[in-house]
Enzyme design. Structure first.
Site, PDB file in Angstrom:
ATOM      1  N   ARG A  26      45.260  40.326  40.027  1.00 42.44           N
ATOM      2  CA  ARG A  26      45.182  40.507  41.478  1.00 42.44           C
ATOM      3  C   ARG A  26      46.450  41.192  41.986  1.00 42.44           C
ATOM      4  O   ARG A  26      46.380  42.091  42.827  1.00 42.44           O
ATOM      5  CB  ARG A  26      45.002  39.134  42.134  1.00 42.44           C
ATOM      6  CG  ARG A  26      44.806  39.196  43.620  1.00 42.44           C
ATOM      7  CD  ARG A  26      44.307  37.859  44.109  1.00 42.44           C
ATOM      8  NE  ARG A  26      44.227  37.813  45.547  1.00 42.44           N
ATOM      9  CZ  ARG A  26      43.758  36.761  46.222  1.00 42.44           C
ATOM     10  NH1 ARG A  26      43.336  35.703  45.571  1.00 42.44           N
ATOM     11  NH2 ARG A  26      43.712  36.778  47.530  1.00 42.44           N
ATOM     12  N   GLU A  41      38.869  45.494  40.036  1.00 42.09           N
ATOM     13  CA  GLU A  41      38.214  44.229  39.724  1.00 42.09           C
ATOM     14  C   GLU A  41      39.329  43.279  39.338  1.00 42.09           C
ATOM     15  O   GLU A  41      40.037  43.523  38.367  1.00 42.09           O
ATOM     16  CB  GLU A  41      37.240  44.469  38.576  1.00 42.09           C
ATOM     17  CG  GLU A  41      36.177  43.410  38.486  1.00 42.09           C
ATOM     18  CD  GLU A  41      36.146  42.825  37.103  1.00 42.09           C
ATOM     19  OE1 GLU A  41      35.673  43.488  36.192  1.00 42.09           O
ATOM     20  OE2 GLU A  41      36.648  41.705  36.950  1.00 42.09           O
ATOM     21  N   CYS A  90      36.380  37.912  33.067  1.00 48.03           N
ATOM     22  CA  CYS A  90      36.395  37.864  34.532  1.00 48.03           C
ATOM     23  C   CYS A  90      35.272  36.984  35.046  1.00 48.03           C
ATOM     24  O   CYS A  90      35.323  36.511  36.180  1.00 48.03           O
ATOM     25  CB  CYS A  90      36.282  39.272  35.087  1.00 48.03           C
ATOM     26  SG  CYS A  90      35.103  40.265  34.194  1.00 48.03           S
TER      27      CYS A  90
HETATM   28  P1  NAP Z   1      47.752  43.637  34.723  1.00 51.18           P
HETATM   29  O1  NAP Z   1      49.079  43.043  34.569  1.00 51.18           O
HETATM   30  O2  NAP Z   1      47.204  43.701  36.101  1.00 51.18           O
HETATM   31  O3  NAP Z   1      47.818  45.114  34.099  1.00 51.18           O
HETATM   32  C1  NAP Z   1      46.678  45.973  34.117  1.00 51.18           C
HETATM   33  C2  NAP Z   1      47.169  47.426  34.090  1.00 51.18           C
HETATM   34  O4  NAP Z   1      47.740  47.748  35.359  1.00 51.18           O
HETATM   35  C3  NAP Z   1      48.228  47.709  33.064  1.00 51.18           C
HETATM   36  O5  NAP Z   1      48.078  49.028  32.605  1.00 51.18           O
HETATM   37  C4  NAP Z   1      49.516  47.587  33.848  1.00 51.18           C
HETATM   38  O6  NAP Z   1      50.478  48.372  33.204  1.00 51.18           O
HETATM   39  C5  NAP Z   1      49.110  48.127  35.211  1.00 51.18           C
HETATM   40  N1  NAP Z   1      49.831  47.508  36.337  1.00 51.18           N
HETATM   41  C6  NAP Z   1      49.915  46.176  36.591  1.00 51.18           C
HETATM   42  N2  NAP Z   1      50.616  45.975  37.729  1.00 51.18           N
HETATM   43  C7  NAP Z   1      50.954  47.187  38.197  1.00 51.18           C
HETATM   44  C8  NAP Z   1      51.707  47.621  39.335  1.00 51.18           C
HETATM   45  N3  NAP Z   1      52.216  46.751  40.209  1.00 51.18           N
HETATM   46  N4  NAP Z   1      51.883  48.941  39.510  1.00 51.18           N
HETATM   47  C9  NAP Z   1      51.368  49.831  38.623  1.00 51.18           C
HETATM   48  N5  NAP Z   1      50.668  49.481  37.531  1.00 51.18           N
HETATM   49  C10 NAP Z   1      50.461  48.171  37.312  1.00 51.18           C
HETATM   50  O7  NAP Z   1      46.668  42.920  33.845  1.00 51.18           O
HETATM   51  P2  NAP Z   1      46.744  42.386  32.345  1.00 51.18           P
HETATM   52  O8  NAP Z   1      48.015  42.771  31.684  1.00 51.18           O
HETATM   53  O9  NAP Z   1      45.502  42.839  31.705  1.00 51.18           O
HETATM   54  O10 NAP Z   1      46.651  40.818  32.495  1.00 51.18           O
HETATM   55  C11 NAP Z   1      47.518  40.074  33.323  1.00 51.18           C
HETATM   56  C12 NAP Z   1      46.721  39.108  34.173  1.00 51.18           C
HETATM   57  O11 NAP Z   1      45.635  39.795  34.792  1.00 51.18           O
HETATM   58  C13 NAP Z   1      46.019  37.991  33.436  1.00 51.18           C
HETATM   59  O12 NAP Z   1      46.853  36.883  33.203  1.00 51.18           O
HETATM   60  C14 NAP Z   1      44.870  37.666  34.332  1.00 51.18           C
HETATM   61  O13 NAP Z   1      45.284  36.769  35.327  1.00 51.18           O
HETATM   62  C15 NAP Z   1      44.509  38.955  34.960  1.00 51.18           C
HETATM   63  N6  NAP Z   1      43.321  39.616  34.373  1.00 51.18           N
HETATM   64  C16 NAP Z   1      42.154  39.455  35.001  1.00 51.18           C
HETATM   65  C17 NAP Z   1      41.028  40.065  34.493  1.00 51.18           C
HETATM   66  C18 NAP Z   1      39.725  39.907  35.171  1.00 51.18           C
HETATM   67  O14 NAP Z   1      38.760  40.436  34.651  1.00 51.18           O
HETATM   68  N7  NAP Z   1      39.633  39.239  36.301  1.00 51.18           N
HETATM   69  C19 NAP Z   1      41.088  40.852  33.356  1.00 51.18           C
HETATM   70  C20 NAP Z   1      42.317  41.014  32.729  1.00 51.18           C
HETATM   71  C21 NAP Z   1      43.427  40.397  33.264  1.00 51.18           C
HETATM   72  P3  NAP Z   1      52.056  48.082  33.321  1.00 51.18           P
HETATM   73  O15 NAP Z   1      52.246  46.613  33.145  1.00 51.18           O
HETATM   74  O16 NAP Z   1      52.621  48.909  32.214  1.00 51.18           O
HETATM   75  O17 NAP Z   1      52.414  48.564  34.666  1.00 51.18           O
END
Ligand code: NAP
Length: 525
Positions: free
Chosen positions: A242, A264, A301
């Site tokens: 989120r 999503e 998700c």
């Molecule tokens: P994430 O941290 O949101 O990262 C997803 C992508 O977005 C990565 O490529 C990340 O790369 C980039 N990103 C994240 N924050 C950003 C920002 N502020 N600015 C620019 N780019 C950004 O997700 P994740 O690593 O897959 O998982 C972390 C958490 O996400 C989990 O613990 C879970 O809570 C949630 N998640 C939810 C779902 C779902 O389906 N609801 C699926 C997967 C994960 P960089 O880190 O290199 O920037």
């Protein structure tokens, strides 16, 4: 296929600057066989410029060529063989059997979108003929959908194949006629490189413009932020946290030209155990619930993070049964160190909340990033008073909310944030209660199930994988299934254009097999 650690800009491999390594969560150690280069600002600008250069020529290709490109990507991915699966397993901790299924889904959805492209109904053709005799004279108006232009795609960590580099967002954007720039997920850089190589080869083999696909890589938010801020990017597809989704939405909204972000993000997917169903088959429901909760270490998700039922003996028996099953759950490796620590923090916070009872915890982990299953329970009045109890804890954690009566059950549903799914477990005798809940559920969620489990998303024409905020940033669309193509299209109307200037599909009789709305009536030419 040998990894080089490079990324792809418009058909060319590139790599210079900083290096990062993949991480094997099962071993709790970096994978040092290869270092991966981080893209810099120039790479991002070059990828976006090439995508912009490709936008018109790619959009104008015959639909058959676009479809053949999507099919070629699927074949190239299959051609990577077991090397792709073993790399993805090492980088994600996911079992090979699961990844084999996921590869099938990835290639299946690419082929589904190829068929969708050929079908052409998404063009939404409309023709209103002129009527010069009318007062005032009626113009000739013709409408079709066109692609938005270059799309930035952020792959998901929890689907390293089906929702990452060549996953649903990439497939639907390419199907719509949009060039794609992927921000490779840093959790699976080798998998991303292999798949990006497959897409690049497919583009060359089918004669696509070079800028139709690029992938930038690296760790740290600056890369994704620069990509979304680039003025040539016209839409964003994202699956993840989120906080990440909301950060990208802010960047997109602050641009001189704001653009749509289809993110999503988070959901807890309520499962409602209606009284007759709970009384007649509580044991089977407990088994189904714990099975769905623990599938894939809960990293879906659609994971059921919330169950609701009326207080009483049937619920007590359900909790006892589900608790025993949870206690026997062997922990599974989670996708990344970050996701594991977020899970530990989230489940510990629930356990420490005075109003929340810990019903059961799974077997103690022994591996470095294994998640320990957690089942909690709380009274509805306490759940309603604490908004943080409905925040997603990504992993095998779920809360059962005990409702005093139907009014409290309805109050909990009304108090929910937007969700991807809601599931009703019901017997025939529960039908009236279920009917009363439906109008509330329809306003809260994107998919309503009866007597099933929300994990497992069918990829097809009638699926909706979306939902009101914060399940997604835009509840009007889906990220799974053929309707996902609509996210990357917009209408253009042509008024009184001479036939020679009109796109083929809008000329008289030029609709081929596409149903068009002609002078108000739907017609198949
Ligand atoms: P994430 O941290 O949101 O990262 C997803 C992508 O977005 C990565 O490529 C990340 O790369 C980039 N990103 C994240 N924050 C950003 C920002 N502020 N600015 C620019 N780019 C950004 O997700 P994740 O690593 O897959 O998982 C972390 C958490 O996400 C989990 O613990 C879970 O809570 C949630 N998640 C939810 C779902 C779902 O389906 N609801 C699926 C997967 C994960 P960089 O880190 O290199 O920037």
């Amino acid at each position: 296929m040998t990894l080089t650690g490079q990324y792809f800009i418009a058909g060319e491999r590139r790599g210079h600057g900083e290096i990062f390594h993949a991480y094997d969560p099962a071993r709790g150690a970096s994978i040092t066989d290869i270092g991966f280069f981080s893209s810099d600002e120039r790479d991002i600008a070059d990828a976006c410029a090439a995508a912009e250069d490709a936008a018109v020529s790619y959009a104008d290709l015959p639909l058959e060529r676009r479809a053949a490109f999507l099919e070629a990507i699927a074949s190239e991915i299959e051609g990577l063989g077991d090397a792709l699966l073993s790399r993805a397993a090492a980088e994600s901790g996911l079992p090979l059997a699961r990844l084999t299924g996921e590869r099938g889904r990835t290639c299946g959805q690419l082929r589904l979108f190829a068929a969708e492209v050929r079908d052409g109904q998404w063009l939404k053709l409309r023709i209103d003929h002129a009527d010069p005799a009318r007062t005032p004279p009626k113009p000739d108006l013709r409408l079709r959908m066109i692609p938005l232009g270059p799309v930035a795609v952020f792959g998901a960590s929890n689907f390293p194949l089906a929702f990452s580099t060549a996953g649903g967002d990439t497939a639907s954007a390419l199907a719509a006629g949009c060039p794609v720039v992927v921000k490779g997920h840093p959790a699976h850089p080798g998998t991303a490189e292999l798949v990006a190589g497959a897409i690049t080869r497919a583009a060359a083999a089918t004669g696509m413009p070079a800028g139709v696909f690029s992938m930038v890589t690296g760790t740290g938010n600056a890369i994704g932020a620069a990509l979304v801020a680039d003025p040539r990017i016209q839409a964003v597809g994202f699956t993840g946290s989120r906080s990440g989704g909301e950060a990208l939405m802010k960047i997109a909204a602050a641009r001189p030209q704001p653009i749509p972000v289809y993110a999503e993000m988070s959901a807890i997917n309520p499962v409602i155990l209606l009284p007759h169903a709970l009384a007649s088959r509580g044991k089977a429901l407990a088994a189904g619930y714990v099975g769905s909760l623990t599938l894939g270490s809960g990293q879906f998700c659609t994971n059921p993070g919330l169950a609701l039922a009326l207080e009483g003996a049937a619920l007590d028996a359900f909790l006892t049964e589900a608790g025993a099953l949870v206690e026997a759950q062997v922990p599974q490796t989670m996708l990344t160190a970050g996701i594991h620590s977020a899970y530990e923090k989230g489940s510990a916070a629930l356990a420490a909340t005075p109003e929340v009872q810990t019903i059961a915890r799974g077997v103690h982990p022994t591996g470095p990033h294994e998640g320990r299953t957690a089942l909690f329970s709380v009274a509805a009045k306490d759940w309603l008073a604490k908004v943080e109890l409905q925040h997603e804890v990504f992993g095998t954690s779920s809360i059962v909310v005990r409702c005093a009566d139907r009014h409290e059950l309805l109050a909990v549903l009304r108090g929910l944030e937007g969700q991807l799914t809601a599931t009703l477990h019901m017997d025939e005798a529960d039908t009236d209660v279920a009917r009363a809940l439906l109008p509330v559920l329809e306003r809260k969620v994107g998919r309503i199930l009866a007597n099933g489990w929300p994990t497992g998303v069918e990829v097809g024409h009638a699926i909706n994988h979306g939902g009101p905020y914060p399940a997604t940033s835009d509840g009007r669309t889906t990220s799974v299934g053929t309707l996902a193509i609509d996210r990357f299209l917009r209408p253009v109307a042509y008024q009184d254009l001479p036939e020679a200037l009109l796109p083929e599909a809008l000329r008289e009789g030029g609709q081929g097999g596409v149903i068009a709305r002609i002078d108000g009536a739907w017609r198949l030419a």
